[in-house]
Design a protein around this motif. Structure first.
Motif, PDB file in Angstrom:
ATOM      1  N   ALA A 202       0.836  -1.207   0.000  1.00  0.00           N
ATOM      2  CA  ALA A 202       0.000   0.000   0.000  1.00  0.00           C
ATOM      3  C   ALA A 202       0.868   1.252   0.000  1.00  0.00           C
ATOM      4  O   ALA A 202       0.555   2.238  -0.683  1.00  0.00           O
ATOM      5  CB  ALA A 202      -0.925  -0.011   1.216  1.00  0.00           C
ATOM      6  N   LEU A 203       1.947   1.214   0.749  1.00  0.00           N
ATOM      7  CA  LEU A 203       2.867   2.350   0.766  1.00  0.00           C
ATOM      8  C   LEU A 203       3.501   2.541  -0.607  1.00  0.00           C
ATOM      9  O   LEU A 203       3.672   3.669  -1.081  1.00  0.00           O
ATOM     10  CB  LEU A 203       3.941   2.134   1.827  1.00  0.00           C
ATOM     11  N   LYS A 205       2.176   1.706  -3.527  1.00  0.00           N
ATOM     12  CA  LYS A 205       1.175   2.279  -4.431  1.00  0.00           C
ATOM     13  C   LYS A 205       0.960   3.760  -4.158  1.00  0.00           C
ATOM     14  O   LYS A 205       0.787   4.552  -5.081  1.00  0.00           O
ATOM     15  CB  LYS A 205      -0.139   1.530  -4.286  1.00  0.00           C
ATOM     16  N   LYS A 206       1.014   4.102  -2.914  1.00  0.00           N
ATOM     17  CA  LYS A 206       0.800   5.493  -2.558  1.00  0.00           C
ATOM     18  C   LYS A 206       1.988   6.369  -2.941  1.00  0.00           C
ATOM     19  O   LYS A 206       1.835   7.519  -3.355  1.00  0.00           O
ATOM     20  CB  LYS A 206       0.544   5.586  -1.052  1.00  0.00           C
ATOM     21  N   THR A 207       3.176   5.786  -2.856  1.00  0.00           N
ATOM     22  CA  THR A 207       4.387   6.543  -3.151  1.00  0.00           C
ATOM     23  C   THR A 207       4.533   6.838  -4.629  1.00  0.00           C
ATOM     24  O   THR A 207       5.023   7.894  -5.024  1.00  0.00           O
ATOM     25  CB  THR A 207       5.631   5.766  -2.656  1.00  0.00           C
ATOM     26  N   SER A 209       2.136   7.409  -6.630  1.00  0.00           N
ATOM     27  CA  SER A 209       0.963   8.153  -7.081  1.00  0.00           C
ATOM     28  C   SER A 209       1.382   9.526  -7.594  1.00  0.00           C
ATOM     29  O   SER A 209       2.533   9.932  -7.447  1.00  0.00           O
ATOM     30  CB  SER A 209      -0.032   8.305  -5.925  1.00  0.00           C
ATOM     31  N   ASP A 213      -0.620  13.311  -4.184  1.00  0.00           N
ATOM     32  CA  ASP A 213      -0.545  12.316  -3.112  1.00  0.00           C
ATOM     33  C   ASP A 213       0.806  12.361  -2.426  1.00  0.00           C
ATOM     34  O   ASP A 213       0.909  12.135  -1.226  1.00  0.00           O
ATOM     35  CB  ASP A 213      -0.810  10.924  -3.689  1.00  0.00           C
ATOM     36  N   LYS A 216       0.724  14.932   0.119  1.00  0.00           N
ATOM     37  CA  LYS A 216       0.025  14.490   1.321  1.00  0.00           C
ATOM     38  C   LYS A 216       0.937  13.645   2.193  1.00  0.00           C
ATOM     39  O   LYS A 216       0.903  13.713   3.416  1.00  0.00           O
ATOM     40  CB  LYS A 216      -1.208  13.691   0.945  1.00  0.00           C
ATOM     41  N   LEU A 217       1.765  12.848   1.533  1.00  0.00           N
ATOM     42  CA  LEU A 217       2.682  11.994   2.295  1.00  0.00           C
ATOM     43  C   LEU A 217       3.648  12.828   3.111  1.00  0.00           C
ATOM     44  O   LEU A 217       3.968  12.508   4.247  1.00  0.00           O
ATOM     45  CB  LEU A 217       3.457  11.082   1.344  1.00  0.00           C
ATOM     46  N   ASP A 229      -0.111   2.770   6.194  1.00  0.00           N
ATOM     47  CA  ASP A 229       0.129   2.205   4.875  1.00  0.00           C
ATOM     48  C   ASP A 229       0.933   0.921   4.938  1.00  0.00           C
ATOM     49  O   ASP A 229       1.134   0.272   3.912  1.00  0.00           O
ATOM     50  CB  ASP A 229       0.871   3.224   4.011  1.00  0.00           C
TER      51      ASP A 229
END
Length: 1242
Positions: A202-203, A205-207, A209, A213, A216-217, A229
């Motif tokens: 999940a981290l 995928k978020k990284t 983005s 995003d 936001k991180l 995450d």
């Protein structure tokens, strides 16, 4: 409770690091297999807590408990850099896979990211609240994972320099955390006795983005329990104590862990769960680190029990144990691509291998036989086809480093011997098919045996070394013993050396042993030889050790020796007789004259199997055959030059692309500057080479391009040596060297231009220059004028009076008044007038010579790049001399008047001439400036290893170096007059003109007038074998007459002459060696006899010395006299038993009647009381030699050291001191042996 280690003055904390109260039973410390580590590099430092290999370069990072990070090159063994910004111990360090970065974490709670190219810290990541245990880069993403004693794991984005996730859940120190190489997983180990596997998908995928995003991180809370995450996927429990380490398998779904319960556990996982597979027991203290090997199915662990253990992953058993005496191990690191491991301990680190990577192979004819994947395979060099022959059974133990070590092949019977290190050394004998096996073909079982090494020595015989009994066993192809041969020396390995011969390796030498005759044929000092490579014709052999290559003849006569800083891996001979070898990162060559160089670099090490033309066949560490194209034109060029194959040299020059400063320097060093000139492109280099080779035209062209005073001066010196007056004049004009120019005009008789120089000096107000030029011209009136204008009226008056210019003298006398100088009376005055030149103007007369061997061939090619400058016919073809007056104006000098501005003469009147068409000039009729031949003295030493010839040539440094290497001589003072005599006797000094220096001419023993001028006869030497023989006869006569001091001086002089003597035949070499033995024995005996006569009161010592004298190897007449003397002294001293022994020995020599009568009487008298009244240090029943320093016996079995030259024996305390017999060499030093004839080097 054991407390956690801290450094740099930090207070001890109360946190429970480890419970070290319990220990395993002492019986568990017994090891199944203690192995020797294949160490590649080792350091000594403070405790090493973190290690990391660079993925591409041969570098390793070591973080120390002292707070320093060291960057080492483990291949070269050098420290590259240190980084010391941490405050306290640094426990974690890691290289980035692709960027020039590494990360470190320490007890100062800081994570630092460094750029090793910039050699500084880029930034620091803050967030942890306790010691940082480990730090690792992600293999793909810009992440760093860190584990800390604050019970958290943090993931950082090193590009944005922020913490992107905090992994909390452990309730004790987190000892390590690392990423999976391929999956989105993190594994961590903690002292809470658990191992946790975290899912970071999940981290990820978020990284990856969009930027919103990511923003936001960066604003995410980095609170201690923040970050959703990353989730825990598995919690592994099973250890009884705190877990110190956990790591992923690089490709399989496995985890290995080590803990304070002394156990190593293997865990398996799938998508839904993870479970314990097995436990490995054996460590007797806390396990600090454990990991999977990157390329093999093994697990490596280390512990505070001071051991590293290797486990078979499939059998779950321990296969190897490495142990240190006093150091606990803390960390392990595996190289990601090559078979290397590193371990950090209390006093440094060590880089090592678990097993040898060199494949076992042997070359036979046009094929290569080698072992790969438990198959004996054959590779055809011509077709490049690779076929398996037979399967190879696993030899003995299946542990690491137990595979085949060497092969020996019998092409006649198609038999193969495979040797390994199993059980201390074993071999297997296979019958190999000539072609690969079919499915229906049967395989004969191998015949096995124990032996350190085994090689074929004949068509149906092979030899096996038994190291325990130090003997070689000869067996037939049925593995039956046919003969045993005891070796007269200690050997640990044998190599093939031709039919019936072996090369035996001892501790510091290699010995050629004849099995039939059971004798040593040759010996060479070569410590720790690992591999032997014979040339195709078996005439030369290369001995390879770790860092040394020795090229020797088939009789082990050393030809050259090279030392490498990087490990030598393999080698092969090419068709030209050049030895091509490989190191860890280069392919190099070696010539018989010790010339060497680099052919190409290597990305990975290879093992050379064959060299054919420009193709190099080799095996890599994976056992794959490779063909590498190499350019050997440089080494072939040097070999042709060494062998004087000048046609081949010319072909290579025309066809190849040789260039560079290295080849130019080489040609210049070898005395071929005219060839080097062909390769040079830099003008300064071309100028120096042209001057050295005497090519004055190219030197002028280069000097014009450079246009520096230093080069013009050097050109003028060379042109003056050649007698090229025009070039000399032009060079002096360019440097404005007016004094030299005036002298040139004087000696060439150019009075017109000398007059012009006078005018120039007058314009420059150079009074000294004016006077000198007037003196050169013989212009008396001008000299008087100059003296008068400079205020030297008395000198002007004397000059006018002496030269008969009475009118001018009277005028000057009037000016001087009564202060006239008085001229000496009664003496005849001589006029200061210059001599009349014999030749006026033009170049000096030169010889018309034939062009050198390279000049004509290189003329066309050299002319295309650089056109020769036209010299002209007179001195005025160059630029005019510009002179500045006192006002700074540039003025020109002319014969008649001085004008400001340009010369109005208009130059030379060159008109076109109408000549018949059939009139031409050929290059053959042109004059060629002779080039200087190589000096005869240089020719003498060019290919000679004889110290006498070097001394005769005047090359004293090389002569002394040869004497030191061959005979261990360090005291050269006694040799100085002999060497000077040798030099003076090999040269004749002829006087020439009165103003010219004496000409030295070399005197040759024989002159060959056919062939190259560089082929000369050897030097004529004043010391020869006949001279030494005559000295020996005179010394014998002096010994017989009792003139011991004179005889001693003569024998010592013989020992001093022999090192520089040169003989022609092998028989004469043997005679010279016999002379050394004779002189040594007489010097020893005479010194003892002279010492005995100096003793006044010591009767016992007199008896001892007299008895020792009789054991020297003397001529029979002198032995009788020594026995007669010793018999009388011992009889008078009451030692009747010793005297009787002397009498018996004397009677055995068939002495004259008078001596026999006296000996019989003494023997009869002594037999009445066959006892010694006084005990002396002499036992005639026990064989001994006499120490040449202390004059005491060294009995058989006692240790001794010897002189490398005269072989005199000494007690061990004399090691390292000057030999008292020859007074030349160091006792106990190493030397290759006397070399006094060219036949010894063929």
């Amino acid at each position: 409770m054991a407390q956690r280690e801290v450094g740099f003055g930090l207070n001890w904390r109360g946190k429970d690091r480890r419970n070290a109260g319990l220990r395993r039973n002492a019986a568990n410390t017994l090891e199944q297999r203690e192995c020797k580590m294949l160490s590649k590099f080792e350091t000594k430092s403070d405790r090493v807590k973190g290690l990391s290999f660079h993925p591409k370069r041969p570098w390793i990072l070591a973080s120390l408990y002292s707070g320093v990070i060291q960057l080492w090159d483990y291949r070269m063994g050098t420290l590259i850099d240190t980084f010391d910004e941490h405050d306290g111990p640094v426990r974690g360090v890691h290289f980035h896979k692709s960027q020039p970065l590494f990360v470190s974490g320490g007890d100062d709670y800081k994570i630092k990211v460094w750029n090793y190219k910039m050699r500084r810290c880029l930034f620091t990541l803050l967030g942890h609240r306790d010691y940082i245990r480990t730090v690792y880069f992600h293999n793909k993403y810009p992440w760093i994972v860190s584990a800390s004693d604050d019970q958290t794991i943090r993931i950082w984005n090193w590009q944005s320099q922020v913490c992107i996730s905090v992994l909390s859940g452990h309730n004790h120190f987190v000892m390590c955390a690392s990423f999976h190489l391929k999956e989105d997983l993190v594994v961590s180990a903690s002292l809470d006795q658990t191992i946790r596997v975290w899912d970071v998908s999940a981290l990820r995928k978020k990284t990856v983005s969009p930027a919103a995003d990511i923003l936001k991180l960066t604003q995410m809370s980095t609170d201690l329990f923040g970050g959703g995450d990353v989730v825990v996927k598995y919690i592994l429990e099973g250890h009884d104590r705190g877990v110190s380490w956990a790591s992923f398998h690089p490709s399989l779904p496995l985890i290995v862990s080590g803990a304070d319960d002394y156990q190593v556990k293997i865990w398996r996982m799938n998508d839904t769960k993870a479970w314990e597979v097995d436990t490995l027991r054996g460590h007797v203290h806390n396990v600090c680190c454990v990991l999977f090997h990157a390329r093999q199915d093994i697990i490596v662990s280390n512990s505070e029990d001071k051991s590293i253990r290797v486990w078979d992953m499939s059998k779950r058993t321990r296969v190897q144990t490495f142990r240190r005496e006093h150091d606990r191990f803390w960390i392990l690191s595996a190289h990601p691509e090559v078979n290397l491991l590193a371990a950090g301990h209390d006093s440094g680190m060590i880089v090592f291998k678990l097993e040898r990577e060199r494949p076992a192979y042997v070359v036979s004819g046009g094929s290569l036989l080698y072992i790969k994947d438990r198959f004996l395979r054959t590779y055809d060099f011509a077709t490049q086809k690779d076929n398996p022959l037979i399967p190879i059974c696993r030899l003995g133990s299946s542990g690491p480093n137990q595979g085949p070590r060497s092969l020996s092949y019998n092409p006649t019977e198609c038999s193969v011997l495979i040797c390994s290190d199993v059980d201390g050394g074993a071999y297997e004998l296979y019958d190999a098919p000539r072609e690969s096996l079919g499915r229906s073909d049967s395989i004969h079982e191998a015949k096995r045996g124990i032996g350190g090494s085994a090689v074929f020595i004949a068509r149906n015989r092979f030899a096996v070394l038994n190291k325990i009994h130090n003997q070689v066993t000869i067996k037939n192809l049925n593995n039956e013993v046919t003969k045993k041969c005891d070796l007269p020396f200690s050997a640990d390995t044998i190599f093939f050396a031709g039919t019936g011969n072996l090369l035996c390796r001892s501790e510091d030498s290699v010995i050629l042993f004849d099995l039939q005759q059971r004798t040593n044929i040759g010996e060479i000092r070569a410590p720790n030889v690992k591999y032997i490579v014979w040339s195709n014709d078996m005439e030369n052999v290369a001995l390879l050790s770790k860092h040394t290559i020795i090229i020797a003849s088939k009789k082990l006569s050393e030809r050259c020796k090279l030392r490498e800083t990087i490990r030598v891996k393999s080698g092969a001979w090419d068709d030209n007789g050049i030895f091509i070898y490989s190191t860890l990162n280069h392919i190099k060559y070696c010539l018989p004259n010790e010339d060497s160089g680099i052919i190409r670099t290597l990305d990975v090490p290879v093992y050379i199997t064959k060299v054919s033309g420009s193709s190099l066949y080799c095996l890599d560490r994976d056992g794959k055959n490779r063909v590498i194209q190499i350019d050997i034109s440089e080494c072939v060029f040097k070999l042709a030059l060494m062998k004087k194959q000048y046609d081949e040299v010319m072909r290579i020059i025309r066809d190849s692309q040789l260039c560079g400063q290295a080849i130019i320097a080489y040609l210049q060093q070898k005395g071929f500057p005219e060839v080097a000139l062909h390769f040079a492109r830099d003008e300064r280099t071309r100028f120096n080479l042209a001057v050295e080779s005497g090519n004055i035209q190219i030197a002028v062209a280069s000097a014009k391009e450079i246009d520096e005073k230093e080069h013009w001066h050097k050109l003028g010196v060379e042109a003056l040596r050649q007698g090229n007056a025009d070039i000399v004049e032009y060079a002096y004009q360019r440097t404005k060297d007016f004094e030299q120019l005036s002298f040139l005009y004087l000696i060439t008789g150019n009075l017109d231009k000398l007059t012009k120089m006078l005018r120039i000096a007058e314009i420059k107000n150079d009074v000294n220059g004016q006077f000198h030029n007037a003196l050169y011209l013989g212009d008396i009136e001008e000299r008087i004028k100059i003296l008068q204008e400079s205020g030297h009226l008395p000198l002007a008056y004397v000059t006018a009076s002496v030269h008969g210019l009475t009118d001018i003298a009277d005028t000057l006398a009037a000016d001087l008044g009564g202060n006239l100088p008085t001229l000496p009376s009664g003496k005849r005055s001589s006029l200061l007038m210059p001599p009349v030149p014999i030749l006026r103007g033009g170049d000096w007369p030169l010889l018309k010579v034939i062009k050198g061997i390279f000049e004509g061939a290189l003329q066309n090619s050299a002319g295309t790049a650089y056109e020769e400058e036209d010299q002209g016919n007179g001195a005025d073809w160059g630029e005019d001399i510009a002179i500045e007056n006192a006002n700074g104006e540039v003025i020109m000098a002319d014969d008649k008047e001085v004008t400001v501005g340009e010369d109005k003469d208009g130059g030379w009147d060159m008109e076109e001439l109408e000549l018949p068409q059939d009139v031409g000039i050929t290059h053959d009729t042109l004059f060629v400036t002779p080039t200087q031949d190589m000096p005869v003295s240089q020719i003498w030493i060019q290919d000679s290893s004889l110290a006498g010839e070097h001394a005769a040539a005047g090359s004293f440094d090389t002569a002394l170096e040869l004497l030191n290497r061959q005979l261990g001589i360090t005291n050269f003072s006694p040799l100085k007059p002999i060497i000077l005599d040798l030099y003076m006797g090999s040269h004749v000094f002829l006087p020439a003109l009165a103003s010219a220096p004496v000409m030295p001419l070399a005197v040759e023993r024989s002159r060959n007038d056919i062939g190259s001028p560089n082929v000369r006869g050897p030097p004529a030497l004043v010391y020869s074998l006949s001279v030494v023989e005559e000295k020996r006869r005179v010394a014998y006569r002096a010994t017989t007459e009792g003139k011991f001091s004179e005889a001693l001086r003569l024998f010592v002089n013989i020992l001093h002459i022999i090192p520089i003597i040169v003989v022609d035949t092998r028989k004469e070499v043997d005679d010279v060696k016999k002379l050394i033995g004779i002189a040594k024995e007489y010097v020893l005996g005479l010194r003892m006899e002279i010492k005995r006569k100096e003793i006044k009161d010591g009767a016992l010592r007199q008896q001892e010395l007299a008895a020792y004298f009789t054991h020297c190897k003397l001529q029979i007449v002198h032995l009788r006299l020594a026995l007669l003397n010793a018999m009388g002294i011992c009889y008078k001293g009451g030692n009747y038993s010793t005297a009787a022994n002397m009498a018996c020995r004397l009677l055995e020599t068939d002495p004259p009647t008078s001596h026999a009568t006296k000996a019989s009487q003494v023997l009869q008298a002594c037999e009445r009381n066959l006892q010694d009244a006084n005990q002396v240090n002499y036992d005639f029943r026990n064989p001994f030699v006499v120490c040449a320093s202390s004059f005491t016996p060294i009995y058989h079995g006692q240790k001794s050291v010897s002189c490398p030259y005269c072989t005199s024996q000494f007690v061990p305390t004399m090691s390292g001191k000057i030999c008292t017999i020859c007074n030349l060499s160091i006792v106990g030093s190493d030397a290759s042996g006397l070399l006094c004839s060219a036949t010894q080097t063929r």
